[in-house]
Design a protein around this motif. Structure first.
Motif, PDB file in Angstrom:
ATOM      1  N   ALA A 121       0.833  -1.206   0.000  1.00 58.65           N
ATOM      2  CA  ALA A 121       0.000   0.000   0.000  1.00 58.65           C
ATOM      3  C   ALA A 121       0.867   1.255   0.000  1.00 58.65           C
ATOM      4  CB  ALA A 121      -0.917  -0.005   1.218  1.00 58.65           C
ATOM      5  N   ALA A 122       1.973   1.214   0.762  1.00 62.21           N
ATOM      6  CA  ALA A 122       2.890   2.359   0.794  1.00 62.21           C
ATOM      7  C   ALA A 122       3.489   2.604  -0.593  1.00 62.21           C
ATOM      8  CB  ALA A 122       3.994   2.109   1.817  1.00 62.21           C
ATOM      9  N   VAL A 123       3.907   1.519  -1.248  1.00 64.43           N
ATOM     10  CA  VAL A 123       4.451   1.645  -2.609  1.00 64.43           C
ATOM     11  C   VAL A 123       3.354   2.125  -3.564  1.00 64.43           C
ATOM     12  CG1 VAL A 123       5.473   0.391  -4.546  1.00 64.43           C
ATOM     13  CG2 VAL A 123       6.180  -0.137  -2.198  1.00 64.43           C
ATOM     14  N   GLY A 124       2.125   1.613  -3.366  1.00 70.00           N
ATOM     15  CA  GLY A 124       1.005   2.018  -4.203  1.00 70.00           C
ATOM     16  C   GLY A 124       0.723   3.513  -4.118  1.00 70.00           C
ATOM     17  N   CYS A 125       0.898   4.066  -2.935  1.00 71.16           N
ATOM     18  CA  CYS A 125       0.695   5.517  -2.765  1.00 71.16           C
ATOM     19  C   CYS A 125       1.647   6.308  -3.656  1.00 71.16           C
ATOM     20  CB  CYS A 125       0.902   5.915  -1.302  1.00 71.16           C
ATOM     21  SG  CYS A 125      -0.440   5.420  -0.208  1.00 71.16           S
ATOM     22  N   TRP A 126       2.874   5.801  -3.776  1.00 70.62           N
ATOM     23  CA  TRP A 126       3.861   6.473  -4.635  1.00 70.62           C
ATOM     24  C   TRP A 126       3.539   6.273  -6.117  1.00 70.62           C
ATOM     25  CZ3 TRP A 126       7.640   3.849  -7.734  1.00 70.62           C
ATOM     26  CH2 TRP A 126       8.503   4.720  -8.414  1.00 70.62           C
ATOM     27  N   VAL A 127       3.163   5.044  -6.474  1.00 73.18           N
ATOM     28  CA  VAL A 127       2.834   4.742  -7.870  1.00 73.18           C
ATOM     29  C   VAL A 127       1.688   5.619  -8.359  1.00 73.18           C
ATOM     30  CG1 VAL A 127       1.907   2.970  -9.426  1.00 73.18           C
ATOM     31  CG2 VAL A 127       3.670   2.362  -7.745  1.00 73.18           C
ATOM     32  N   LEU A 128       0.717   5.859  -7.480  1.00 73.70           N
ATOM     33  CA  LEU A 128      -0.446   6.686  -7.840  1.00 73.70           C
ATOM     34  C   LEU A 128      -0.166   8.179  -7.711  1.00 73.70           C
ATOM     35  CD1 LEU A 128      -3.265   4.600  -6.106  1.00 73.70           C
ATOM     36  CD2 LEU A 128      -2.759   4.732  -8.558  1.00 73.70           C
ATOM     37  N   GLY A 129       1.046   8.522  -7.290  1.00 75.33           N
ATOM     38  CA  GLY A 129       1.407   9.942  -7.169  1.00 75.33           C
ATOM     39  C   GLY A 129       0.835  10.635  -5.950  1.00 75.33           C
ATOM     40  N   LEU A 130       0.506   9.846  -4.916  1.00 70.88           N
ATOM     41  CA  LEU A 130      -0.105  10.438  -3.725  1.00 70.88           C
ATOM     42  C   LEU A 130       0.930  10.927  -2.722  1.00 70.88           C
ATOM     43  CD1 LEU A 130      -2.901   7.746  -3.161  1.00 70.88           C
ATOM     44  CD2 LEU A 130      -2.976   9.808  -4.573  1.00 70.88           C
ATOM     45  N   ILE A 131       2.114  10.340  -2.745  1.00 74.08           N
ATOM     46  CA  ILE A 131       3.205  10.762  -1.860  1.00 74.08           C
ATOM     47  C   ILE A 131       4.498  10.773  -2.670  1.00 74.08           C
ATOM     48  CG2 ILE A 131       2.167   9.858   0.264  1.00 74.08           C
ATOM     49  CD1 ILE A 131       4.004   7.426  -0.001  1.00 74.08           C
ATOM     50  N   PRO A 132       5.463  11.615  -2.287  1.00 69.84           N
ATOM     51  CA  PRO A 132       6.750  11.627  -2.990  1.00 69.84           C
ATOM     52  C   PRO A 132       7.572  10.380  -2.667  1.00 69.84           C
ATOM     53  CG  PRO A 132       6.794  13.139  -1.138  1.00 69.84           C
ATOM     54  CD  PRO A 132       5.386  12.654  -1.256  1.00 69.84           C
ATOM     55  N   GLU A 133       8.570  10.121  -3.476  1.00 69.39           N
ATOM     56  CA  GLU A 133       9.387   8.918  -3.344  1.00 69.39           C
ATOM     57  C   GLU A 133      10.014   8.781  -1.966  1.00 69.39           C
ATOM     58  OE1 GLU A 133      13.462   7.026  -5.347  1.00 69.39           O
ATOM     59  OE2 GLU A 133      12.506   8.795  -6.220  1.00 69.39           O
ATOM     60  N   GLU A 134      10.472   9.905  -1.396  1.00 74.99           N
ATOM     61  CA  GLU A 134      11.179   9.836  -0.114  1.00 74.99           C
ATOM     62  C   GLU A 134      10.264   9.469   1.060  1.00 74.99           C
ATOM     63  OE1 GLU A 134      10.345  14.224  -1.066  1.00 74.99           O
ATOM     64  OE2 GLU A 134      11.108  12.451  -2.110  1.00 74.99           O
ATOM     65  N   GLN A 135       8.960   9.450   0.829  1.00 75.19           N
ATOM     66  CA  GLN A 135       8.033   9.127   1.917  1.00 75.19           C
ATOM     67  C   GLN A 135       7.534   7.677   1.893  1.00 75.19           C
ATOM     68  OE1 GLN A 135       4.788  11.881   2.361  1.00 75.19           O
ATOM     69  NE2 GLN A 135       6.106  13.681   2.358  1.00 75.19           N
ATOM     70  N   ILE A 136       7.948   6.897   0.870  1.00 80.50           N
ATOM     71  CA  ILE A 136       7.429   5.531   0.740  1.00 80.50           C
ATOM     72  C   ILE A 136       7.716   4.711   1.992  1.00 80.50           C
ATOM     73  CG2 ILE A 136       7.500   3.389  -0.595  1.00 80.50           C
ATOM     74  CD1 ILE A 136       8.400   4.993  -2.993  1.00 80.50           C
ATOM     75  N   PHE A 137       8.947   4.779   2.465  1.00 76.14           N
ATOM     76  CA  PHE A 137       9.344   3.950   3.604  1.00 76.14           C
ATOM     77  C   PHE A 137       9.625   4.781   4.848  1.00 76.14           C
ATOM     78  CE2 PHE A 137      10.824   1.626  -0.243  1.00 76.14           C
ATOM     79  CZ  PHE A 137       9.892   0.594  -0.191  1.00 76.14           C
ATOM     80  N   MET A 138       9.016   5.950   4.896  1.00 76.79           N
ATOM     81  CA  MET A 138       9.254   6.811   6.051  1.00 76.79           C
ATOM     82  C   MET A 138       8.737   6.176   7.339  1.00 76.79           C
ATOM     83  SD  MET A 138       6.352   9.785   5.670  1.00 76.79           S
ATOM     84  CE  MET A 138       4.590   9.395   5.785  1.00 76.79           C
ATOM     85  N   GLY A 139       7.785   5.244   7.212  1.00 76.26           N
ATOM     86  CA  GLY A 139       7.248   4.586   8.400  1.00 76.26           C
ATOM     87  C   GLY A 139       8.292   3.807   9.173  1.00 76.26           C
ATOM     88  N   LEU A 140       9.313   3.299   8.471  1.00 75.36           N
ATOM     89  CA  LEU A 140      10.353   2.537   9.155  1.00 75.36           C
ATOM     90  C   LEU A 140      11.197   3.406  10.071  1.00 75.36           C
ATOM     91  CD1 LEU A 140      11.483   0.209   6.224  1.00 75.36           C
ATOM     92  CD2 LEU A 140      10.303  -0.476   8.324  1.00 75.36           C
ATOM     93  N   ALA A 141      11.165   4.709   9.835  1.00 77.41           N
ATOM     94  CA  ALA A 141      11.917   5.635  10.687  1.00 77.41           C
ATOM     95  C   ALA A 141      11.035   6.284  11.739  1.00 77.41           C
ATOM     96  CB  ALA A 141      12.578   6.720   9.828  1.00 77.41           C
ATOM     97  N   ASP A 142       9.765   5.897  11.768  1.00 80.89           N
ATOM     98  CA  ASP A 142       8.849   6.484  12.737  1.00 80.89           C
ATOM     99  C   ASP A 142       9.236   6.082  14.157  1.00 80.89           C
ATOM    100  OD1 ASP A 142       5.976   7.832  12.897  1.00 80.89           O
ATOM    101  OD2 ASP A 142       6.023   6.201  14.342  1.00 80.89           O
ATOM    102  N   SER A 143       9.077   6.996  15.092  1.00 82.25           N
ATOM    103  CA  SER A 143       9.492   6.733  16.473  1.00 82.25           C
ATOM    104  C   SER A 143       8.711   5.585  17.104  1.00 82.25           C
ATOM    105  CB  SER A 143       9.325   8.007  17.320  1.00 82.25           C
ATOM    106  OG  SER A 143       7.970   8.430  17.333  1.00 82.25           O
ATOM    107  N   THR A 144       7.454   5.380  16.673  1.00 84.74           N
ATOM    108  CA  THR A 144       6.661   4.288  17.232  1.00 84.74           C
ATOM    109  C   THR A 144       7.233   2.932  16.826  1.00 84.74           C
ATOM    110  OG1 THR A 144       4.674   5.662  17.160  1.00 84.74           O
ATOM    111  CG2 THR A 144       4.345   3.301  17.401  1.00 84.74           C
ATOM    112  N   VAL A 145       7.752   2.836  15.601  1.00 85.22           N
ATOM    113  CA  VAL A 145       8.382   1.591  15.149  1.00 85.22           C
ATOM    114  C   VAL A 145       9.610   1.283  15.991  1.00 85.22           C
ATOM    115  CG1 VAL A 145       9.573   0.485  13.214  1.00 85.22           C
ATOM    116  CG2 VAL A 145       7.485   1.792  12.800  1.00 85.22           C
ATOM    117  N   VAL A 146      10.390   2.318  16.296  1.00 88.39           N
ATOM    118  CA  VAL A 146      11.564   2.148  17.157  1.00 88.39           C
ATOM    119  C   VAL A 146      11.124   1.708  18.553  1.00 88.39           C
ATOM    120  CG1 VAL A 146      13.583   3.293  18.163  1.00 88.39           C
ATOM    121  CG2 VAL A 146      12.848   3.878  15.835  1.00 88.39           C
TER     122      VAL A 146
END
Length: 425
Positions: free
Chosen positions: A32-57
């Motif tokens: 779904a994250a990749v799909g958001c980029w494919v559809l032009g909903l988010i920029p490329e640098e935000q595709i995997f930004m969730g992995l850097a989220d503080s909650t994931v840590v």
């Protein structure tokens, strides 16, 4: 096709895949994250930004700290004590676990509370010979319910005060314990529902994954009382740090994890293997989707369409009920922070149009946005127990939907009494 429509179509596909589990949940979320980029909903640098989220840590750190409680035998010792006190009856154990989780979550992070209690609950279930799948979901639900009792029970509660101040109504802001008027009733109702109704909708099979290997390692470490004391002190330090907000939650979790390895409470390999990567990727993958919903206006589109359906002069009770249902729907797939931020201004605007006090409408939105019980991705506590409980998406739908309905009924009864729509004087 507008970006908002694209986002809603993507969300519909994601929801379908979550429900049917045609592919693994984590794969769906990352896709779904990749799909958001494919559809032009988010920029490329935000595709995997969730992995850097503080909650994931935070998740990763608490998985390790929790595992250390198992490998030292501390969780088993605590579990044995709880079983002695509550007995091995499923109802009594469920009540004890949910009550403790709710009280802790009223003052601590509900995510941190769930992460801290998972190893204890697993140990309790092992001692009581009860499947962990029968108790872990009630734990997560109780943590979510307890977070509604105080202003800090869940950080997004503060968003209502931010919205009131922005609307020029600072005098109407909610007090620290004002949430308890509704938080305590729905918590009690929620616990009773799970004990007498919800438990029949939970999975019944015993969990066997890696149980023998883990039990052998636990047995080898369980005469070692020194490590148990060290592990207990580390866990206490993490909890206290989270409670008094000395340092950010994720830093407290990571420091605790490092100390567990450095003091020998578990090995480096055990630390790596204790991280539930399904949980990590599931949560991280849905963060860009929530961002896309905000950026494209998809969530706002849903809200506006619902509001138009209410007609010209709707009853405040109807507005409250509809916004409650809308917030519940949104919060199953986007963070409660996002759903509250989206709907609080809408609630204030509607209240102003009706000449009613916004507090009742806002409280309904706040409570509803914390009722993410019907999905494993709506709130971190639900995601945390997904792996350890071996749950499927539909398990949350079955057990959580009724709890959401209970919260709706209690809210419609209690909220207008405590916060009248048209207060006198």
């Amino acid at each position: 096709m507008t970006p908002a429509i694209k986002c809603l179509l993507l969300l519909a596909v994601v929801a379908l895949l979550f429900i049917t589990e045609l592919i693994p949940l984590a794969v769906t979320a990352v896709g779904a994250a990749v799909g958001c980029w494919v559809l032009g909903l988010i920029p490329e640098e935000q595709i995997f930004m969730g992995l850097a989220d503080s909650t994931v840590v935070l998740f990763g750190g608490m998985f390790i700290v929790g595992a250390a409680m198992f490998y030292t035998g501390l969780a088993q010792r605590i579990g044995g004590a709880v079983v002695k006190m509550c007995g091995t009856g499923e109802n009594r154990l469920m009540f004890g676990i949910m009550a403790v989780a709710a009280v802790m979550s009223a003052f601590l992070s509900n995510t941190g509370t769930t992460a801290c209690l998972i190893p204890v609950v697993l140990a309790i279930c092992a001692n009581a010979k009860i499947s962990a799948s029968r108790e872990l979901m009630p734990l997560a639900f109780a943590a979510g319910l307890g977070g509604t009792i105080t202003l800090i029970g869940t950080p997004p509660n503060i968003l209502a005060n931010v919205a009131l101040k922005a609307a020029g109504m600072p005098e109407l802001q909610f007090g620290f314990f004002e949430y308890a008027y509704i938080g305590i009733p729905i918590t009690i109702a929620g616990i009773l529902y799970m004990m007498f109704v919800g438990k029949y909708l939970l999975p019944k099979e015993m969990l066997a994954a890696d149980a023998v290997a883990v039990e052998q390692e636990i047995t080898a470490n369980s005469t070692d009382s020194r490590k148990q004391v060290i592990c207990g002190l580390i866990m206490a330090g993490v909890i206290i740090s989270m409670a008094v907000n000395i340092i950010p939650l994720e830093i407290a979790a990571v420091v605790g994890a490092l100390l567990c390895v450095l003091t020998g409470c578990l090995t480096e390999r055990q630390a790596y293997s204790s991280i539930d990567w399904i949980t990590i990727f599931l949560f991280a993958g849905m963060i860009p989707v929530a961002s896309a919903m905000n950026a494209t206006g998809a969530g706002k589109l849903i809200a506006e369409a619902t509001v138009r359906m209410l007609g010209g002069n709707p009853s405040p009770y109807l507005v409250t009920a509809v916004l409650f249902c809308l917030a519940v729907l949104l919060t199953q797939f986007m963070s409660n922070t996002a759903s509250k931020a989206l709907l609080c201004p809408v609630g204030i605007a509607l209240s102003s149009q009706m000449g009613a006090s916004p507090k009742a409408v806002l409280m309904a939105i706040l409570i509803a946005s914390s009722c993410a019980f019907a999905s494993p991705v709506g709130t971190p506590p639900n995601t945390l127990v997904l792996g350890p409980g071996s749950y499927k998406f539909l398990d949350y739908v079955k057990a959580g939907s009724g709890l959401v309905f209970v919260c709706l009924i209690v809210s419609i009864i209690v909220i207008p009494v405590v916060w009248p729509f048209f207060p006198q004087g």
